[in-house]
Design an enzyme around this catalytic site. Structure first.
Site, PDB file in Angstrom:
ATOM      1  N   LYS A 155       0.876  -1.090  -0.081  1.00  0.00           N
ATOM      2  CA  LYS A 155      -0.090  -0.010   0.093  1.00  0.00           C
ATOM      3  C   LYS A 155       1.000   1.298  -0.187  1.00  0.00           C
ATOM      4  O   LYS A 155       1.138   1.991   1.055  1.00  0.00           O
ATOM      5  CB  LYS A 155      -0.885  -0.159   1.192  1.00  0.00           C
ATOM      6  CG  LYS A 155      -2.204   0.451   0.905  1.00  0.00           C
ATOM      7  CD  LYS A 155      -3.095   0.211   2.085  1.00  0.00           C
ATOM      8  CE  LYS A 155      -4.229   1.168   2.267  1.00  0.00           C
ATOM      9  NZ  LYS A 155      -5.242   1.612   1.084  1.00  0.00           N
TER      10      LYS A 155
HETATM   11  C1  LIG Z   1      -6.718  -0.330  -4.149  1.00  0.00           C
HETATM   12  C2  LIG Z   1      -7.129  -0.847  -2.990  1.00  0.00           C
HETATM   13  N1  LIG Z   1      -7.544  -2.259  -3.029  1.00  0.00           N
HETATM   14  C3  LIG Z   1      -8.256  -2.555  -2.161  1.00  0.00           C
HETATM   15  C4  LIG Z   1      -8.690  -2.233  -0.868  1.00  0.00           C
HETATM   16  C5  LIG Z   1      -9.191  -2.954   0.219  1.00  0.00           C
HETATM   17  O1  LIG Z   1      -8.584  -3.287   0.978  1.00  0.00           O
HETATM   18  P1  LIG Z   1      -8.932  -3.426   2.677  1.00  0.00           P
HETATM   19  O2  LIG Z   1     -10.282  -4.393   2.436  1.00  0.00           O
HETATM   20  O3  LIG Z   1      -7.868  -4.181   3.435  1.00  0.00           O
HETATM   21  O4  LIG Z   1      -9.268  -1.945   3.249  1.00  0.00           O
HETATM   22  C6  LIG Z   1      -8.152  -0.970  -0.827  1.00  0.00           C
HETATM   23  C7  LIG Z   1      -8.524  -0.347   0.479  1.00  0.00           C
HETATM   24  O5  LIG Z   1      -7.395  -0.119   1.406  1.00  0.00           O
HETATM   25  C8  LIG Z   1      -7.400  -0.363  -1.715  1.00  0.00           C
HETATM   26  O6  LIG Z   1      -7.025   1.110  -1.609  1.00  0.00           O
END
Ligand SMILES: Cc1ncc(COP(=O)(O)O)c(C=O)c1O
Length: 310
Positions: A155
């Protein structure tokens, strides 16, 4: 009472937590972050932080990829977060934003010979998309960045330019959210959510090698579907046209929760309303994240030592 942040290894008023304009991460996107939800349970007067340990384990992996030294263990990060949330004392849903970043005040594109730092702040945060009515989506003209460009499983802040381009294009064209395809043309994910389809009664979602963030909500939904509904999830490459023929579609994410998708590229999904499996998963998920499901209480960390009454 001022809002508090954790910055420069200490708690301080949010208004005093500032970085300099030469900070490396600001120029080159060299930072990793998390988004953790605190879900307010008004009956209990408690704030439940959802799967906080899993978020910090993912942050550790992101930092490893970006060569950022995170000077705290996962347990310590959880402890700092609980303390910060308690100091802020919100009585509504919140979003916790930890970030580890290249903090050197220097010019030069690289990951080495740089200092690292870490902060956390907390902000009130309601629904991100319309979870009741559902979202109208388009397939983006922007392709998802590939693992060999900037790994989406990390991330990384810089990666979010890809998401922001797609989100704003979607919004300017009258949609709520964008779904991005991989370079090969398979469905990857939304700008900030994972994507699920119901196809012939099965749950289908893009696999880990389709340039997705391995979402914690994605994992939660896979487990709830299996344990509570007896529905398995197939993780596999998904074609664009499968979006059009799916019986149901929904997005998952810390911000988006479980959001039904009711339309994609001007084609109704199912009957154009939230589907039955989606609604069941949504209900299960909302009970779980507010600490209302004893079976899944391990996923919820209470932040307040004593009950807060609104
Ligand atoms: C690009 C992206 N995909 C998927 C997610 C979903 O991830 P999570 O369920 O861990 O928040 C997020 C959010 O954090 C995201 O930014």
């Amino acid at each position: 009472m001022p809002d508090f942040a954790f910055f420069n290894k200490q708690f301080m008023p949010l208004s005093e937590a500032k970085v300099g304009i030469m900070t490396h991460a600001l120029h080159y996107g060299t930072a990793c972050f998390e988004g953790i939800r605190g879900n307010w349970n008004s009956e209990e007067g408690q704030m439940y932080l959802f799967r906080i340990k899993d978020h910090y384990q993912r942050l550790q992996k992101s930092c490893h990829i970006l060569k950022i030294n995170l000077p705290y263990s996962v347990d310590k990060l959880c402890q700092l977060t609980v303390e910060l949330v308690e100091r802020n004392g919100y009585q509504e849903d919140i979003y916790v934003r930890p970030m580890a970043y290249k903090s050197s005040q220097t010019v030069g594109v690289r990951l080495h010979y740089l200092e690292d730092d870490f902060f956390i702040f907390v902000t009130p945060f309601g629904p991100y998309l319309d979870i009741g009515k559902g979202a109208r989506c388009c397939v983006s003209t922007w392709r998802r960045i590939d693992d060999n460009m900037i790994p989406p499983r990390a991330k990384v802040t810089g990666l979010y330019v890809n998401s922001a381009l797609a989100k704003t294009e979607a919004w300017e064209n009258g949609f709520d959210e964008a779904i991005l395809l991989t370079q090969e043309g398979h469905v990857s994910e939304g700008s900030g959510e994972n994507v699920f389809l119901v196809l012939q009664g099965n749950l289908v979602t893009p696999s880990s090698t389709d340039n997705i963030l391995m979402g914690i909500t994605r994992d939660t939904v896979i487990k709830l579907a299996k344990n509570e509904l007896g529905v398995d999830t197939i993780e596999r490459p998904v074609d664009r046209s499968e979006l059009y023929i799916a019986e149901e579609c929904f997005l998952t994410g810390t911000a988006a929760h479980v959001t039904p998708v009711i339309e994609i590229d001007h084609r109704k999904v199912g009957n154009g309303k939230a589907g039955e499996i989606t609604k069941k998963l949504q209900q299960l998920y909302f009970d779980v994240i507010r600490g209302k499901s004893s079976k899944y209480l391990d996923w919820c960390t209470p932040a307040y030592r004593s009950k807060l009454v609104a």
